[in-house]
Design an enzyme around this catalytic site. Structure first.
Site, PDB file in Angstrom:
ATOM      1  CD  GLU A  99      -2.821  -1.071   2.513  1.00 42.37           C
ATOM      2  OE1 GLU A  99      -2.782  -0.265   3.409  1.00 42.37           O
ATOM      3  OE2 GLU A  99      -3.694  -2.183   2.387  1.00 42.37           O
TER       4      GLU A  99
ATOM      5  CD  GLU B 235      -3.586  -5.709   4.143  1.00 36.27           C
ATOM      6  OE1 GLU B 235      -4.450  -4.871   4.473  1.00 36.27           O
ATOM      7  OE2 GLU B 235      -2.313  -5.712   4.192  1.00 36.27           O
TER       8      GLU B 235
HETATM    9  O1  IFM Z   1      -3.993  -2.989   9.409  1.00 35.44           O
HETATM   10  C1  IFM Z   1      -4.139  -2.637   8.014  1.00 35.44           C
HETATM   11  C2  IFM Z   1      -2.854  -3.143   7.100  1.00 35.44           C
HETATM   12  O2  IFM Z   1      -1.615  -2.721   7.981  1.00 35.44           O
HETATM   13  C3  IFM Z   1      -2.785  -2.574   5.862  1.00 35.44           C
HETATM   14  N1  IFM Z   1      -4.156  -2.627   5.082  1.00 35.44           N
HETATM   15  C4  IFM Z   1      -5.226  -2.075   5.907  1.00 35.44           C
HETATM   16  C5  IFM Z   1      -5.389  -2.810   7.075  1.00 35.44           C
HETATM   17  C6  IFM Z   1      -6.560  -2.363   8.034  1.00 35.44           C
HETATM   18  O3  IFM Z   1      -6.609  -0.988   8.163  1.00 35.44           O
END
Ligand code: IFM
Length: 434
Positions: A163, A345
């Site tokens: 990210e 994710e």
């Molecule tokens: O916890 C975070 C993660 O570190 C990166 N993506 C989003 C998740 C939730 O906010």
């Protein structure tokens, strides 16, 4: 729901969010150590000093992962554990920890998917300019080469950056994340240097001829117009440019979005000849982190304004809108044609209640089921989606929200470090068995 036999099912975490042992075995300070100890930056003054104590409890955690029946575990490596000074001297004890973890995973039949940078930049490098400095991109590639050298024979899948939008915008643009800088123009330079770091690491990796796949993970979120007015359509397009295309275009097309003139003039001075060629080298996959969508209307000056969610929201205030995941996957496949895609994710924070040793987190389970269903739909439509990772294995340090937001499918009692499988974990396990 139909999924191919070789579809990769997983769970994900990140170093600073779970490891703890922040001062052990030679680990250097990271920007999150410094930031979380700065009063007012993290809810309740929480820090990652202990977190889930995974550094010491990794065997128990791998046993839990195995018990879930997943194929793969996505975790990240803490740069300051490997190179406490950000560059130069290698800390063997840091390398050894990840070797032990990977051994344990492999013995359990779980393949390691490793992220090189999930936000814990060594503080010494931040003191030299952090991601605002071009040198950091080079130091990142040097660090990546150390890790490839040490772990290249045992890792199945590499992710360079997690990210970059968050590292750049939240870290240097609005200051909500470490290192807490607030300079909109500068954050675009940070974004460029992050992407350059990805490109340099990828270039180094290719010279090693290793077998594992390598890609990058972006947090993408479709931005829908709140109405069909030309103003709202234009504003939604701008929001999409800022959130999504600013990263997708350089990686897959070798250029920044040409319709984002106001941002282009800000980033221009940071771009040197050859940069975009490096950034757009072919990767093996794109990782997508998906949580929600945006609903956008234009303000009186035509600027994008996020609108109130139309449906229910999670504890983060993020709207639950699973169809947006389908739309996103189809669109990324159509517009950018990545070889493979993974959802690296997806998950939700909800308030959990521990009653009689159980956590009946129906909302989290429904969230996961609904999003997995959209993955199946996308595959059916021809999207080369090859895997799905739940965020997160464990409740953990949720950045500026500290331990106040729980994303885990496994509950963590942060006093005792006891782990309890929530109903969503039991559901995921039986879903995978089926
Ligand atoms: O916890 C975070 C993660 O570190 C990166 N993506 C989003 C998740 C939730 O906010």
């Amino acid at each position: 729901m139909k999924f191919p036999d070789d579809f990769v099912w997983g769970v994900a975490t990140a170093s600073y969010q779970i490891e703890g042992a922040a001062f052990e075995d030679g680990r250097g300070e990271s920007i999150w150590d410094r930031f979380s100890k700065t009063p007012g930056k993290v809810l309740n003054g929480d820090t990652g000093d202990v977190a889930c104590n995974h550094y010491h409890l990794y065997k128990e955690d791998v046993a839990l992962i195995k018990n879930l029946g997943v194929d793969s575990y996505r975790f990240s490596i803490a740069w300051p554990r490997i190179l406490p000074d950000g560059r130069g001297r290698v800390n063997q004890k840091g390398i050894d920890f990840y070797k032990r973890l990977i051994d344990e995973l492999l013995q359990s039949g779980v393949s390691p998917a490793v992220t090189l940078y999930h936000w814990d930049l060594p503080q010494v490098l931040e003191d030299m300019g952090g991601w605002l400095s071009r040198d950091t991109a080079k130091y990142f590639a040097d660090y990546a080469m150390v890790v490839f050298d040490e772990l290249g024979d045992v890792v199945t899948s590499w992710i360079t950056l997690n990210e970059p939008w968050c590292s750049a915008f939240l870290g240097y643009g609005n200051g909500e994340h470490a290192p807490g800088k607030k300079d909109f123009a500068a954050h675009l330079r940070a974004a460029h240097n992050l992407l350059l770091g990805h490109g340099l690491a990828l270039q180094g990796y290719r010279q090693l001829n290793l077998a594992a796949e390598i890609g990058i993970t972006l947090n993408l979120s479709p931005q829908y117009p709140a109405s069909s007015s030309p103003e709202d359509l234009a504003a939604a397009r701008k929001a999409d440019g800022f959130q999504n295309r600013w990263y997708l275009d350089p990686i897959f097309k070798g250029s920044y979005p040409s319709d984002m003139e106001e941002l282009l003039t800000l980033v221009d001075p940071a771009i040197r000849p050859g940069d975009l060629g490096l950034i757009s080298q072919p990767n093996d996959f794109l990782g997508i982190n998906f949580y929600s969508r945006g609903l956008i209307a234009a303000d009186k000056d035509g600027r994008p304004q996020g609108q109130k969610p139309e449906r229910s929201v999670t504890a983060m205030g993020w709207e639950v809108y699973p169809e947006a995941l389908y739309d996103l996957l189809v669109r990324v496949h159509r517009d950018y044609g990545p070889t493979r895609l993974y959802i690296t994710e997806n998950g939700a924070a909800y308030e959990d209640h521990l009653e009689n040793g159980q956590i009946k987190d129906k909302e989290r389970q429904s969230y996961l089921e609904a999003h997995i269903a959209q993955c199946a739909r996308a595959i059916e439509s021809g999207v080369p989606l090859k895997g799905y990772f739940v965020w997160s294995l464990l409740d953990n340090f949720e950045w500026a929200f500290g331990y106040d937001r729980r994303f885990g499918i496994i509950y963590v009692d942060f006093e005792t470090q006891e782990r309890i499988l929530k109903d969503s974990a039991l559901w995921y396990r039986s879903f995978l068995r089926r």
